[in-house]
Motif scaffolding. Structure first.
Motif, PDB file in Angstrom:
ATOM      1  N   LEU A  92       0.838  -1.196   0.000  1.00  0.00           N
ATOM      2  CA  LEU A  92       0.000   0.000   0.000  1.00  0.00           C
ATOM      3  C   LEU A  92       0.877   1.252   0.000  1.00  0.00           C
ATOM      4  CD1 LEU A  92      -2.891   1.193   0.273  1.00  0.00           C
ATOM      5  CD2 LEU A  92      -2.580   1.053   2.763  1.00  0.00           C
ATOM      6  N   THR A  93       0.860   1.991  -1.101  1.00  0.00           N
ATOM      7  CA  THR A  93       1.625   3.228  -1.165  1.00  0.00           C
ATOM      8  C   THR A  93       0.767   4.398  -0.700  1.00  0.00           C
ATOM      9  OG1 THR A  93       2.813   4.786  -2.598  1.00  0.00           O
ATOM     10  CG2 THR A  93       1.071   3.490  -3.633  1.00  0.00           C
ATOM     11  N   VAL A  94       1.381   5.305   0.056  1.00  0.00           N
ATOM     12  CA  VAL A  94       0.658   6.484   0.548  1.00  0.00           C
ATOM     13  C   VAL A  94       1.313   7.781   0.074  1.00  0.00           C
ATOM     14  CG1 VAL A  94      -0.200   5.230   2.548  1.00  0.00           C
ATOM     15  CG2 VAL A  94       1.916   6.554   2.758  1.00  0.00           C
TER      16      VAL A  94
ATOM     17  N   LEU B  65      -3.387   4.547  -0.978  1.00  0.00           N
ATOM     18  CA  LEU B  65      -4.250   5.223  -0.005  1.00  0.00           C
ATOM     19  C   LEU B  65      -4.110   6.725  -0.200  1.00  0.00           C
ATOM     20  CD1 LEU B  65      -4.590   4.500   3.789  1.00  0.00           C
ATOM     21  CD2 LEU B  65      -4.050   6.811   3.015  1.00  0.00           C
ATOM     22  N   SER B  66      -5.247   7.410  -0.246  1.00  0.00           N
ATOM     23  CA  SER B  66      -5.215   8.866  -0.389  1.00  0.00           C
ATOM     24  C   SER B  66      -6.488   9.459   0.199  1.00  0.00           C
ATOM     25  CB  SER B  66      -5.070   9.259  -1.866  1.00  0.00           C
ATOM     26  OG  SER B  66      -4.723  10.620  -2.012  1.00  0.00           O
TER      27      SER B  66
ATOM     28  N   THR C  54      -9.545   7.088   1.102  1.00  0.00           N
ATOM     29  CA  THR C  54      -9.878   6.115   0.053  1.00  0.00           C
ATOM     30  C   THR C  54      -8.699   5.174  -0.164  1.00  0.00           C
ATOM     31  OG1 THR C  54     -11.304   7.701  -1.076  1.00  0.00           O
ATOM     32  CG2 THR C  54     -10.551   5.822  -2.357  1.00  0.00           C
ATOM     33  N   ILE C  55      -8.988   3.898  -0.345  1.00  0.00           N
ATOM     34  CA  ILE C  55      -7.966   2.914  -0.712  1.00  0.00           C
ATOM     35  C   ILE C  55      -8.368   2.314  -2.049  1.00  0.00           C
ATOM     36  CG2 ILE C  55      -6.890   0.709  -0.144  1.00  0.00           C
ATOM     37  CD1 ILE C  55      -7.322   1.376   2.812  1.00  0.00           C
ATOM     38  N   ALA C  56      -7.481   2.417  -3.034  1.00  0.00           N
ATOM     39  CA  ALA C  56      -7.788   1.942  -4.386  1.00  0.00           C
ATOM     40  C   ALA C  56      -6.814   0.845  -4.811  1.00  0.00           C
ATOM     41  CB  ALA C  56      -7.733   3.088  -5.389  1.00  0.00           C
TER      42      ALA C  56
END
Length: 335
Positions: free
Chosen positions: A101-103, A134-135, A152-154
């Motif tokens: 998961l990149t943020v 995640l953003s 939001t997690i895409a």
């Protein structure tokens, strides 16, 4: 259950502290030995989140192998322009079949890749289905203080987004899933550039009318580019679009807005950045936005003026006049 966060800055530390609610152990990787020692002994990140107690379940380490071993979720929280280097060093230790998961909210300058595209470029194909992003409106300090935060997690694979969502869910941290990886990332990256513009207007003392106009027309620019890249325009009306944009353009904790305010007051960019402990992603993303506008033939007038002010030394007042005196256009479909 163990998770890993790569990057011990403010947001990485805040996410690690949040994960500690649902995980037995959270390993937090960073490069600063003194900072790691403080996190492990004093349970505090005095550099980026001073005065905020951290869970004893958060354990800092300088060793990437140790940080990643046995993790069931890996969060990448390094600045966007440093992500390629870090992931290249970490690839041999990454656990298989685990969400990545990149943020980071940025676009790589040299390649114009988003963070998920960059990860796909760096990692073997077997990792690609597990990549997520995640953003959303989420100041690190408020997240660390357990203030209610919603993001939001895409991911292209719905199960991966849902897995991240489940592991991060707490009484004060909520997420919604999406499959619009493109829209979520362009919203998160370009809002930083628009926040610099909003800060410039504040620094020039232009008032609330100007700020509202920048937010609204800035959203139009972000949407225009995201749609050209294949994103869903409705995504930009959500948390990772309008939500994050409003927060970053108005919040006192916004680093990008702070940079803009100082530019509006006439300070050189080098001096502004020299006084900051943390990265303001919008400065480098402004260059990526400029290059994307030229490459794709997409009109991004606000982003392009931010680039001209921050990278070419253009007068902020002259940029405002140029924006205001452009050829009149219809609101819908016009730049």
């Amino acid at each position: 259950m163990r998770s890993s966060v790569i990057g011990s800055g403010s947001f990485g530390t805040a996410l690690a502290n949040s994960l500690a609610v649902t995980c037995d152990e959270v390993r937090l990787w960073g490069r600063d030995e003194a900072l790691a020692a403080s996190i492990n002994t004093r349970h505090e990140n005095p550099t980026y989140l001073p005065g905020i107690p951290l869970s004893p379940r958060v354990r800092a380490t300088l060793d990437l192998k140790e940080a990643l071993e046995g993790a069931e979720l890996v969060i990448l929280a390094t600045p966007s322009q440093a992500t390629r280097d870090i992931i290249s060093r970490a690839v041999d230790f990454l656990p298989r079949h685990v969400p990545l998961l990149t943020v980071a909210k940025g676009i790589e300058n040299e390649t114009l890749l988003t963070m998920t595209e960059l990860l796909e470029d760096c990692l073997p194909e077997e990792f690609h289905p597990y990549i997520a992003v995640l953003s959303g409106p989420s100041f690190a300090r408020e997240l660390a203080l357990r203030s209610p935060t919603v993001v939001t997690i895409a991911s292209h694979w719905e199960k991966v987004a849902a897995r991240c969502q489940k592991m991060l869910q707490t009484e004060t941290f909520r997420s919604y899933t999406s499959n619009d990886v493109v829209g979520v990332q362009y919203g998160g990256a370009l809002k930083n550039v628009i926040a610099i513009a909003a800060g410039i207007a504040d620094g020039l003392g232009m008032g609330h009318n100007a700020r509202a106009a920048i937010i609204t027309r800035g959203l139009a620019e972000i949407t225009r580019l995201a749609v050209r890249k294949g994103g869903n325009p409705l995504t930009l009306s959500g948390l990772s679009g309008m939500g994050d944009l409003v927060l970053t353009c108005t919040g006192e904790l916004s680093r990008n807005r702070r940079v803009g305010m100082e530019l509006g007051k006439g300070r050189p960019l080098a001096d502004i950045l020299g006084d900051m402990k943390q990265v303001a992603e919008g400065v480098k993303t402004a260059k990526s936005a400029q290059d994307l506008a030229v490459k794709l033939g997409v009109e991004l007038p606000i982003c392009q003026q931010v680039y001209a002010i921050s990278h070419e030394g253009k007068s902020a007042k002259a940029a405002v006049v140029e924006l205001m005196t452009r050829q009149p256009k219809p609101e819908l479909g016009g730049a």
